[in-house]
Scaffold this motif. Structure first.
Motif, PDB file in Angstrom:
ATOM      1  N   TYR A 120       0.826  -1.200   0.000  1.00  7.48           N
ATOM      2  CA  TYR A 120       0.000   0.000   0.000  1.00  7.48           C
ATOM      3  C   TYR A 120       0.865   1.257   0.000  1.00  7.48           C
ATOM      4  CZ  TYR A 120      -3.450   3.460   1.492  1.00  7.48           C
ATOM      5  OH  TYR A 120      -4.245   4.564   1.579  1.00  7.48           O
ATOM      6  N   VAL A 121       1.830   1.317   0.896  1.00  4.58           N
ATOM      7  CA  VAL A 121       2.658   2.525   1.030  1.00  4.58           C
ATOM      8  C   VAL A 121       3.531   2.721  -0.207  1.00  4.58           C
ATOM      9  CG1 VAL A 121       4.441   3.669   2.425  1.00  4.58           C
ATOM     10  CG2 VAL A 121       2.545   2.491   3.548  1.00  4.58           C
ATOM     11  N   GLU A 122       4.006   1.635  -0.813  1.00  2.96           N
ATOM     12  CA  GLU A 122       4.806   1.760  -2.041  1.00  2.96           C
ATOM     13  C   GLU A 122       4.043   2.472  -3.145  1.00  2.96           C
ATOM     14  OE1 GLU A 122       7.939  -1.991  -2.153  1.00  2.96           O
ATOM     15  OE2 GLU A 122       5.915  -2.290  -2.936  1.00  2.96           O
ATOM     16  N   ALA A 123       2.748   2.274  -3.210  1.00  2.63           N
ATOM     17  CA  ALA A 123       1.924   2.833  -4.285  1.00  2.63           C
ATOM     18  C   ALA A 123       1.505   4.281  -4.033  1.00  2.63           C
ATOM     19  CB  ALA A 123       0.683   1.963  -4.478  1.00  2.63           C
ATOM     20  N   LEU A 124       1.792   4.824  -2.866  1.00  4.57           N
ATOM     21  CA  LEU A 124       1.345   6.182  -2.541  1.00  4.57           C
ATOM     22  C   LEU A 124       2.242   7.238  -3.156  1.00  4.57           C
ATOM     23  CD1 LEU A 124       0.534   5.731   1.259  1.00  4.57           C
ATOM     24  CD2 LEU A 124      -1.107   5.878  -0.638  1.00  4.57           C
ATOM     25  N   GLY A 125       1.620   8.318  -3.587  1.00  4.87           N
ATOM     26  CA  GLY A 125       2.342   9.501  -4.033  1.00  4.87           C
ATOM     27  C   GLY A 125       2.160  10.601  -3.020  1.00  4.87           C
ATOM     28  N   ASP A 126       2.964  11.630  -3.107  1.00 12.03           N
ATOM     29  CA  ASP A 126       2.901  12.710  -2.120  1.00 12.03           C
ATOM     30  C   ASP A 126       1.512  13.331  -2.030  1.00 12.03           C
ATOM     31  OD1 ASP A 126       5.486  12.346  -1.278  1.00 12.03           O
ATOM     32  OD2 ASP A 126       6.319  13.979  -2.484  1.00 12.03           O
ATOM     33  N   GLY A 127       0.769  13.366  -3.107  1.00  8.41           N
ATOM     34  CA  GLY A 127      -0.566  13.943  -3.086  1.00  8.41           C
ATOM     35  C   GLY A 127      -1.585  13.128  -2.310  1.00  8.41           C
ATOM     36  N   ASP A 128      -1.271  11.866  -2.051  1.00  8.71           N
ATOM     37  CA  ASP A 128      -2.206  10.993  -1.339  1.00  8.71           C
ATOM     38  C   ASP A 128      -2.278  11.267   0.153  1.00  8.71           C
ATOM     39  OD1 ASP A 128      -2.921   9.457  -3.626  1.00  8.71           O
ATOM     40  OD2 ASP A 128      -1.039   8.331  -3.430  1.00  8.71           O
ATOM     41  N   PHE A 129      -1.263  11.877   0.715  1.00  9.37           N
ATOM     42  CA  PHE A 129      -1.165  11.989   2.163  1.00  9.37           C
ATOM     43  C   PHE A 129      -2.134  13.000   2.775  1.00  9.37           C
ATOM     44  CE2 PHE A 129       3.013  10.315   0.856  1.00  9.37           C
ATOM     45  CZ  PHE A 129       2.901   9.083   1.471  1.00  9.37           C
ATOM     46  N   ASP A 130      -2.705  13.879   1.952  1.00 10.37           N
ATOM     47  CA  ASP A 130      -3.669  14.862   2.454  1.00 10.37           C
ATOM     48  C   ASP A 130      -5.102  14.335   2.453  1.00 10.37           C
ATOM     49  OD1 ASP A 130      -1.780  16.833   2.965  1.00 10.37           O
ATOM     50  OD2 ASP A 130      -1.859  17.585   0.899  1.00 10.37           O
ATOM     51  N   ARG A 131      -5.316  13.149   1.928  1.00  9.65           N
ATOM     52  CA  ARG A 131      -6.671  12.574   1.874  1.00  9.65           C
ATOM     53  C   ARG A 131      -7.181  12.340   3.291  1.00  9.65           C
ATOM     54  NH1 ARG A 131      -8.508   7.232   1.865  1.00  9.65           N
ATOM     55  NH2 ARG A 131      -6.425   6.412   1.539  1.00  9.65           N
ATOM     56  N   ILE A 132      -8.406  12.754   3.562  1.00  9.60           N
ATOM     57  CA  ILE A 132      -9.034  12.554   4.874  1.00  9.60           C
ATOM     58  C   ILE A 132      -9.444  11.085   4.995  1.00  9.60           C
ATOM     59  CG2 ILE A 132     -10.967  13.176   6.389  1.00  9.60           C
ATOM     60  CD1 ILE A 132      -8.952  15.479   5.919  1.00  9.60           C
ATOM     61  N   VAL A 133      -8.998  10.446   6.077  1.00 12.63           N
ATOM     62  CA  VAL A 133      -9.333   9.032   6.301  1.00 12.63           C
ATOM     63  C   VAL A 133     -10.203   8.818   7.534  1.00 12.63           C
ATOM     64  CG1 VAL A 133      -7.310   8.141   5.066  1.00 12.63           C
ATOM     65  CG2 VAL A 133      -7.162   8.569   7.548  1.00 12.63           C
ATOM     66  N   ASP A 134     -10.370   9.856   8.349  1.00  8.72           N
ATOM     67  CA  ASP A 134     -11.172   9.704   9.567  1.00  8.72           C
ATOM     68  C   ASP A 134     -11.755  11.059   9.948  1.00  8.72           C
ATOM     69  OD1 ASP A 134     -12.275   9.066  12.049  1.00  8.72           O
ATOM     70  OD2 ASP A 134     -10.526   7.923  12.717  1.00  8.72           O
ATOM     71  N   THR A 135     -13.076  11.165   9.837  1.00  8.20           N
ATOM     72  CA  THR A 135     -13.747  12.427  10.147  1.00  8.20           C
ATOM     73  C   THR A 135     -14.250  12.497  11.584  1.00  8.20           C
ATOM     74  OG1 THR A 135     -15.827  11.537   9.311  1.00  8.20           O
ATOM     75  CG2 THR A 135     -14.456  12.788   7.744  1.00  8.20           C
ATOM     76  N   ARG A 136     -13.950  11.474  12.385  1.00  5.01           N
ATOM     77  CA  ARG A 136     -14.418  11.468  13.778  1.00  5.01           C
ATOM     78  C   ARG A 136     -13.603  12.390  14.669  1.00  5.01           C
ATOM     79  NH1 ARG A 136     -13.826   5.330  14.943  1.00  5.01           N
ATOM     80  NH2 ARG A 136     -11.990   5.852  13.727  1.00  5.01           N
TER      81      ARG A 136
END
Length: 173
Positions: free
Chosen positions: A117-133
């Motif tokens: 999973y982490v190998e496939a990530l680009g720098d733009g992916d890290f700002d994606r919201i994964v938890d709105t709680r």
């Protein structure tokens, strides 16, 4: 160096510490609880595996390795199937017992999809919201860093517990 390469290095350090801690560990040391109330190596390694498994599966939209690969049944713990160890009582900590080989097999099974999973990530992916709680909502980057921090702390604690028994340290033999 890319951001995902830094994260892969950090997750690799967790794996290295887990493997070194479990290498040659006796059953006595595996279940020993410092001062009678601290967390055992078995619980710490199981818990950090469960944390990484649950957090990465959620962020990546995958099923947890714990259930998808049958580890819940293989460990056969008297705990709810989705339990990760947060808030465990002393009795629940004692209940987590497993052979070092099974603990390492589980962690390795968790580590593989983490790396993919982490190998496939680009720098733009890290700002994606994964938890709105949470306020502010948690981004993927923050979730990965908090997972690494938690798992490295527990891996270090497990290594420390092993080091309390000088007979368990291969360098001292």
């Amino acid at each position: 160096m890319k951001s995902n390469e830094l994260l892969l290095d950090a997750f690799g350090r967790i794996r290295e510490t887990v493997a070194a801690t479990l290498e040659g560990v006796s059953h006595e040391s595996l279940v020993r609880r410092p001062a009678g109330t601290g967390n055992s190596i078995a619980w710490l390694i199981w818990h950090l595996g469960r944390v990484e498994d649950a957090q990465l599966a959620s962020a990546a939209g995958l099923e947890q390795v714990w259930t998808s690969q049958g580890f819940a049944g293989r460990f056969d713990l008297p705990l709810p199937k989705r339990d990760t160890g947060y808030g465990h009582s002393s009795r629940q900590v004692d209940a987590v017992q497993a052979a070092p080989e099974l603990l390492l097999e589980y962690y390795d099974a968790v580590h593989r999809p983490t790396v993919e999973y982490v190998e496939a990530l680009g720098d733009g992916d890290f700002d994606r919201i994964v938890d709105t709680r949470w306020d502010p909502p948690v981004t993927l980057g923050v979730r990965l860093i908090s997972t690494i921090a938690d798992c490295l702390q527990h891996a270090g604690q497990a290594a420390y517990v092993k080091g309390l028994n000088p007979n368990e340290n291969p360098r001292d033999r």
